[in-house]
Each structure stands twice: as C-alpha cells, then as structure tokens.
Design a protein around this motif. Structure first.
Motif, PDB file in Angstrom:
ATOM      1  N   GLY A  45       0.823  -1.217   0.000  1.00 36.51           N
ATOM      2  CA  GLY A  45       0.000   0.000   0.000  1.00 36.51           C
ATOM      3  C   GLY A  45       0.850   1.257   0.000  1.00 36.51           C
ATOM      4  N   THR A  46       1.919   1.259   0.788  1.00 36.49           N
ATOM      5  CA  THR A  46       2.817   2.411   0.840  1.00 36.49           C
ATOM      6  C   THR A  46       3.510   2.609  -0.509  1.00 36.49           C
ATOM      7  OG1 THR A  46       3.195   2.021   3.194  1.00 36.49           O
ATOM      8  CG2 THR A  46       4.783   3.398   2.050  1.00 36.49           C
ATOM      9  N   MET A 100       1.823   6.675  -6.907  1.00 29.75           N
ATOM     10  CA  MET A 100       0.773   7.630  -7.299  1.00 29.75           C
ATOM     11  C   MET A 100       1.239   9.070  -7.081  1.00 29.75           C
ATOM     12  SD  MET A 100      -1.705   6.019  -8.620  1.00 29.75           S
ATOM     13  CE  MET A 100      -2.968   7.242  -8.607  1.00 29.75           C
ATOM     14  N   LEU A 101       1.878   9.340  -5.936  1.00 34.01           N
ATOM     15  CA  LEU A 101       2.389  10.682  -5.671  1.00 34.01           C
ATOM     16  C   LEU A 101       3.449  11.079  -6.698  1.00 34.01           C
ATOM     17  CD1 LEU A 101       2.693  10.703  -1.780  1.00 34.01           C
ATOM     18  CD2 LEU A 101       1.164  12.083  -3.179  1.00 34.01           C
ATOM     19  N   TYR A 102       4.322  10.143  -7.030  1.00 37.29           N
ATOM     20  CA  TYR A 102       5.359  10.421  -8.025  1.00 37.29           C
ATOM     21  C   TYR A 102       4.732  10.770  -9.375  1.00 37.29           C
ATOM     22  CZ  TYR A 102       8.967   9.552 -11.486  1.00 37.29           C
ATOM     23  OH  TYR A 102       9.806   9.671 -12.549  1.00 37.29           O
ATOM     24  N   ALA A 146       2.434   1.661  -3.426  1.00 37.23           N
ATOM     25  CA  ALA A 146       1.439   2.123  -4.405  1.00 37.23           C
ATOM     26  C   ALA A 146       1.148   3.612  -4.228  1.00 37.23           C
ATOM     27  CB  ALA A 146       0.162   1.310  -4.278  1.00 37.23           C
ATOM     28  N   SER A 147       1.037   4.058  -2.987  1.00 33.53           N
ATOM     29  CA  SER A 147       0.754   5.481  -2.757  1.00 33.53           C
ATOM     30  C   SER A 147       1.938   6.346  -3.173  1.00 33.53           C
ATOM     31  CB  SER A 147       0.388   5.730  -1.299  1.00 33.53           C
ATOM     32  OG  SER A 147       1.490   5.479  -0.450  1.00 33.53           O
ATOM     33  N   LEU A 148       3.163   5.858  -2.955  1.00 37.57           N
ATOM     34  CA  LEU A 148       4.333   6.614  -3.388  1.00 37.57           C
ATOM     35  C   LEU A 148       4.407   6.708  -4.914  1.00 37.57           C
ATOM     36  CD1 LEU A 148       7.040   5.359  -0.871  1.00 37.57           C
ATOM     37  CD2 LEU A 148       5.952   7.609  -0.954  1.00 37.57           C
ATOM     38  N   GLN A 172       1.746  11.942  -9.979  1.00 40.85           N
ATOM     39  CA  GLN A 172       1.056  13.228  -9.915  1.00 40.85           C
ATOM     40  C   GLN A 172       2.056  14.379 -10.004  1.00 40.85           C
ATOM     41  OE1 GLN A 172      -1.214  13.090  -6.308  1.00 40.85           O
ATOM     42  NE2 GLN A 172      -2.953  12.077  -7.273  1.00 40.85           N
TER      43      GLN A 172
END
Length: 66
Positions: A12-13, A19-21, A15-17, A23
């Motif tokens: 999960g971490t 996504m942030l990258y 995947a969120s990183l 964006q």
C-alpha cells in the motif's frame, strides 16, 4: 498473519508513493506546457506589435515623402 499485514502495508505504501510520483511528474509537465503557451502568446503579441509598428512607420514615411 503479522507478516501478511506488514506485506500489505508495504504494498500500500509503495502504491501510494508511485501515485504521488506520477502526480508530481504530471504537474511538472503541466508547468512546462503552461510556460510554452506563455512564450507562444508573448511571441504572437510581439509579432503583432512589430507588424503594426512597421505599418505605422511606412504610413508616416509615405505621407512625409509624398
């Protein structure tokens, strides 16, 4: 069970990183596109101004000589 929870948190971490990258990368591209558009607009305005100035000076010159 504890290892599964830790693995799920890690996935999960990650995947969120990602996504942030993505964006932030897209925002950088948008900034470059905006800058390019601003340069294009200013170039068009300057060309229009130079054309108008040339026309005015040609008109003044022809009136002074004619």
């Amino acid at each position: 069970m504890k290892k599964i929870l830790i693995a799920a948190v890690a996935v999960g971490t990650a995947a969120s990183l990602v996504m942030l990258y993505l964006q932030k990368r897209r925002q950088g591209g948008n900034l470059l596109d905006d800058a390019k558009d601003a340069v294009d607009r200013s170039t068009r305005r300057m060309r229009k101004y130079m054309r108008q100035t040339k026309d005015k000076t040609d008109h003044i010159y022809s009136n002074a000589m004619g």
